[in-house]
Design an enzyme around this catalytic site. Structure first.
Site, PDB file in Angstrom:
ATOM      1  N   HIS A   1       0.930  -1.592  -0.395  1.00 13.56           N
ATOM      2  CA  HIS A   1       0.229  -0.177   0.392  1.00 13.56           C
ATOM      3  C   HIS A   1       0.474   1.217   0.134  1.00 13.56           C
ATOM      4  O   HIS A   1       1.877   1.389   0.851  1.00 13.56           O
ATOM      5  CB  HIS A   1      -0.767  -0.227   1.730  1.00 13.56           C
ATOM      6  CG  HIS A   1      -1.891   0.660   1.441  1.00 13.56           C
ATOM      7  ND1 HIS A   1      -1.888   2.651   1.248  1.00 13.56           N
ATOM      8  CD2 HIS A   1      -3.019   1.322   0.597  1.00 13.56           C
ATOM      9  CE1 HIS A   1      -2.864   3.306   1.702  1.00 13.56           C
ATOM     10  NE2 HIS A   1      -3.993   2.036   1.311  1.00 13.56           N
TER      11      HIS A   1
ATOM     12  N   GLU B   1      -7.193   5.844   1.434  1.00 16.49           N
ATOM     13  CA  GLU B   1      -6.523   6.267  -0.060  1.00 16.49           C
ATOM     14  C   GLU B   1      -7.698   7.655  -0.045  1.00 16.49           C
ATOM     15  O   GLU B   1      -7.674   8.695  -1.248  1.00 16.49           O
ATOM     16  CB  GLU B   1      -7.334   5.599  -1.288  1.00 16.49           C
ATOM     17  CG  GLU B   1      -6.744   4.645  -1.638  1.00 16.49           C
ATOM     18  CD  GLU B   1      -6.620   3.270  -2.401  1.00 16.49           C
ATOM     19  OE1 GLU B   1      -6.132   2.203  -1.782  1.00 16.49           O
ATOM     20  OE2 GLU B   1      -7.453   3.155  -3.828  1.00 16.49           O
TER      21      GLU B   1
ATOM     22  N   ARG C   1      -6.600  11.488  -0.768  1.00 14.32           N
ATOM     23  CA  ARG C   1      -5.863  11.823  -1.935  1.00 14.32           C
ATOM     24  C   ARG C   1      -7.126  11.969  -2.539  1.00 14.32           C
ATOM     25  O   ARG C   1      -7.304  12.261  -3.539  1.00 14.32           O
ATOM     26  CB  ARG C   1      -5.080  10.517  -2.660  1.00 14.32           C
ATOM     27  CG  ARG C   1      -4.353  10.783  -2.139  1.00 14.32           C
ATOM     28  CD  ARG C   1      -3.039   9.263  -2.285  1.00 14.32           C
ATOM     29  NE  ARG C   1      -3.462   8.592  -1.720  1.00 14.32           N
ATOM     30  CZ  ARG C   1      -2.957   6.682  -2.410  1.00 14.32           C
ATOM     31  NH1 ARG C   1      -3.205   7.019  -3.481  1.00 14.32           N
ATOM     32  NH2 ARG C   1      -3.299   5.984  -1.396  1.00 14.32           N
TER      33      ARG C   1
ATOM     34  N   ARG D   1      -2.856   0.873  -5.734  1.00 12.96           N
ATOM     35  CA  ARG D   1      -1.437   0.696  -5.045  1.00 12.96           C
ATOM     36  C   ARG D   1      -0.308   0.434  -5.377  1.00 12.96           C
ATOM     37  O   ARG D   1       0.348   1.236  -5.297  1.00 12.96           O
ATOM     38  CB  ARG D   1      -1.902   0.248  -4.145  1.00 12.96           C
ATOM     39  CG  ARG D   1      -3.586   0.399  -3.857  1.00 12.96           C
ATOM     40  CD  ARG D   1      -4.032  -0.545  -3.214  1.00 12.96           C
ATOM     41  NE  ARG D   1      -5.421   0.339  -1.956  1.00 12.96           N
ATOM     42  CZ  ARG D   1      -5.597  -0.904  -1.185  1.00 12.96           C
ATOM     43  NH1 ARG D   1      -5.578  -2.019  -1.238  1.00 12.96           N
ATOM     44  NH2 ARG D   1      -7.203  -0.709  -0.534  1.00 12.96           N
TER      45      ARG D   1
ATOM     46  N   HIS E   1       0.600  -5.450   3.120  1.00 16.91           N
ATOM     47  CA  HIS E   1      -0.918  -5.346   3.412  1.00 16.91           C
ATOM     48  C   HIS E   1      -1.230  -6.371   3.039  1.00 16.91           C
ATOM     49  O   HIS E   1      -1.950  -6.588   3.940  1.00 16.91           O
ATOM     50  CB  HIS E   1      -0.546  -3.653   2.153  1.00 16.91           C
ATOM     51  CG  HIS E   1      -2.331  -3.311   2.779  1.00 16.91           C
ATOM     52  ND1 HIS E   1      -2.949  -3.103   3.477  1.00 16.91           N
ATOM     53  CD2 HIS E   1      -3.858  -3.313   1.983  1.00 16.91           C
ATOM     54  CE1 HIS E   1      -4.178  -2.966   3.636  1.00 16.91           C
ATOM     55  NE2 HIS E   1      -4.759  -3.108   2.762  1.00 16.91           N
ATOM     56  N   HIS E   2      -0.862  -6.980   1.976  1.00 13.57           N
ATOM     57  CA  HIS E   2      -1.943  -7.884   2.214  1.00 13.57           C
ATOM     58  C   HIS E   2      -0.887  -9.165   1.007  1.00 13.57           C
ATOM     59  O   HIS E   2      -0.665  -8.809   0.380  1.00 13.57           O
ATOM     60  CB  HIS E   2      -3.185  -7.727   0.898  1.00 13.57           C
ATOM     61  CG  HIS E   2      -4.478  -9.246   1.177  1.00 13.57           C
ATOM     62  ND1 HIS E   2      -4.813  -8.526   2.032  1.00 13.57           N
ATOM     63  CD2 HIS E   2      -4.307  -9.602  -0.064  1.00 13.57           C
ATOM     64  CE1 HIS E   2      -6.140 -10.284   1.591  1.00 13.57           C
ATOM     65  NE2 HIS E   2      -5.544 -10.972   0.586  1.00 13.57           N
TER      66      HIS E   2
ATOM     67  N   ARG F   1      -5.124  -7.793  -4.628  1.00 11.27           N
ATOM     68  CA  ARG F   1      -6.363  -8.161  -4.628  1.00 11.27           C
ATOM     69  C   ARG F   1      -7.263  -6.594  -4.609  1.00 11.27           C
ATOM     70  O   ARG F   1      -6.558  -4.902  -3.942  1.00 11.27           O
ATOM     71  CB  ARG F   1      -6.454  -8.220  -3.164  1.00 11.27           C
ATOM     72  CG  ARG F   1      -7.635  -8.834  -2.084  1.00 11.27           C
ATOM     73  CD  ARG F   1      -8.113  -8.198  -1.537  1.00 11.27           C
ATOM     74  NE  ARG F   1      -7.261  -7.729  -0.366  1.00 11.27           N
ATOM     75  CZ  ARG F   1      -7.341  -6.329  -0.009  1.00 11.27           C
ATOM     76  NH1 ARG F   1      -8.670  -4.984   0.216  1.00 11.27           N
ATOM     77  NH2 ARG F   1      -6.829  -6.212   1.639  1.00 11.27           N
TER      78      ARG F   1
END
Ligand code: ADP
Length: 448
Positions: free
Chosen positions: A242, A255, A258, A279, A382-383, A422
């Protein structure tokens, strides 16, 4: 607690709790084992919502959506790497999962959107609270109502296997006590491995030294447990970073800042990319800067419209200033460069055209009203899209694609559904869809 259960669920995030409730409701005796001192795993940190197409709540709002489009946009977001069968099951049963929650008093009936989706299909709680906390407290209410057993501060250290099928688990309490539980099936819902930097770097050496947005328990232990039984893995190197993570606290800067009109500037005080890109692309540009970090810059106008901004200010990592000159001074930036950046950007807003980087969305607000704010950010892990292999029934598959009898997995521990990237809102959908399915499968297996 008895030492015999039909189903042991490993992990108390969204996938584990949903699985436990479903298995219980189909008559199985269920034990949940959680290694951390708190319930909810990384799910409690989820902020966007739960994606689903063709739901009752979309119809009520007159949103015309299709499962085909949801499928196509998720596949595009995942760079076409998503497992097609799993993605089909995901998209097909998402509306049922929304209803499954509603039937249990968990109402996700407000709808918004996230990056990469063209239609409002991200279902959230109506009161504006973050989805993760709302979801976990609702699921926990259902767990408690049913009297389902939960062991906290206790890790599953091994999945036992006898006579061709899963037969139980070995546990280790925080007092270093070992315990054996007999079970007919085990659901592994242990989440991802973003917080295990060694494991991240093993698959992605380029992510060495990155912070993570994840909770401490996201260490990927469940993958190792299943690999011992011969489970296959897929997409292990597909790790999402991220772009906007505050580095001293690992706090994710939404987000929506932004989206509300903030820009990103480098240490020189210049913009360097389209802030509203995906991202992965924004992250890559920040990493390519010599200083490897950037500042999110916004003004009072953005702050007043975004609750999250006040939260960041309260956390103490926002640099505030009366105007551009003071902000540039505080950030150690050349004032004239920074001022020129603002004036040029504000001109783009006026003309609705970003000549430099082609930003198309959230070009509404010139950055001009004091106070001015900046947050220093850099990407964070992040994931983890990769994980163990399952079939569409959540049965864990070995390296030869054969079912490991009695072993089920759901949630971030599983690989394949999200492909190479994702989409926001798809992780919560994933855990409820495949969590409930795993609960159903494990209960049926126990009854056979
Ligand atoms: P998901 O989103 O897939 O449900 P979460 O990260 O929300 O995943 O939850 C996974 C949970 O599993 C976390 O609370 C984590 O602490 C727990 N967990 C991970 N490994 C083990 C283990 N070996 N034994 C028990 N609990 C575990």
């Amino acid at each position: 607690a008895p030492q015999n259960y039909d189903v042991v669920v490993v992990g108390s995030g969204g996938a584990g709790l949903a699985a436990a409730i479903q298995a219980h409701d189909e008559g199985a005796s269920v034990l949940i084992v959680e290694k951390m001192p708190s319930i909810g795993g990384n799910t409690v940190k989820a902020s966007a919502g739960m994606n689903a197409a063709e739901t009752r709540f979309q119809r009520v709002k007159g949103i015309n959506d299709s499962k085909e489009l949801f499928y196509a946009e998720t596949l595009k977001g995942g760079y076409g790497k998503n497992n097609p069968e799993l993605l089909h099951r995901f998209v097909e049963t998402a509306p049922q999962a929304i209803e499954w929650l509603a039937d249990r008093g968990i109402m996700l009936n407000d709808i918004t959107t996230t990056g990469g989706m063209s239609i409002d299909r991200t279902h959230r709680p109506r009161d504006g609270s973050a989805v993760g906390g709302y979801l976990i407290s609702g699921l926990l209410r259902n767990i408690n109502k049913r009297g389902i057993d939960v062991l906290m501060d206790t890790a599953v250290t091994e999945i036992l296997f006898e006579q061709g099928a899963v037969s139980g688990v070995e546990l280790l309490t925080d007092e270093n006590e070992a315990l054996t539980i007999h079970a007919k099936s085990v659901i592994v819902a242990t989440g991802g491995f973003s917080a295990n930097s060694q494991m991240v770097v093993k698959y992605r050496p380029d992510l060495d030294g990155f912070v993570t947005t994840n909770h401490k328990g996201a260490t990927g232990g469940g993958i190792a447990l299943l690999e011992k039984l011969g489970a296959g893995t897929v997409d292990m190197g597909e790790i999402q970073i991220h772009p906007t993570v505050e580095q001293t606290t690992s706090y994710l800067i939404s987000e929506s800042i932004r989206g509300g009109g903030a820009i990103l500037v480098n240490q020189k005080g210049s913009r360097f990319f389209n802030e509203m890109e995906t991202r992965d692309k924004v992250s890559a540009q920040i990493i390519a800067l010599p200083e490897k970090y950037a500042y999110i810059v916004f003004d009072e106008n953005v702050r007043t419209k975004n609750k999250a901004a006040d939260e960041y200010i309260a956390k103490g990592f926002v640099v505030s200033a009366e105007g551009p000159r003071e902000l540039a001074e505080k950030l150690g930036m050349d004032y004239h460069t920074f001022l020129a950046t603002l004036e040029r950007y504000n001109g783009f807003v006026e003309n609705q055209y970003d000549e430099d980087f082609g930003r198309k969305t959230a070009l509404r607000n010139p950055i001009k009203d004091g106070p001015f704010y900046a947050i220093r950010i850099a990407p964070g892990v992040h994931h983890t899209m990769g994980g163990v292999t399952i079939n569409t029934e959540t049965e864990v598959l070995n390296k030869q694609q054969q079912v490991i009898p009695g072993a089920y997995a759901a949630g971030e521990v599983v690989g394949g559904i999200h492909g190479g990237n994702r989409i926001g809102g798809n992780a919560v959908a994933d855990i409820i869809i495949f969590g409930t399915l795993a609960g159903h499968q494990a209960a049926s297996w126990a009854k056979r």
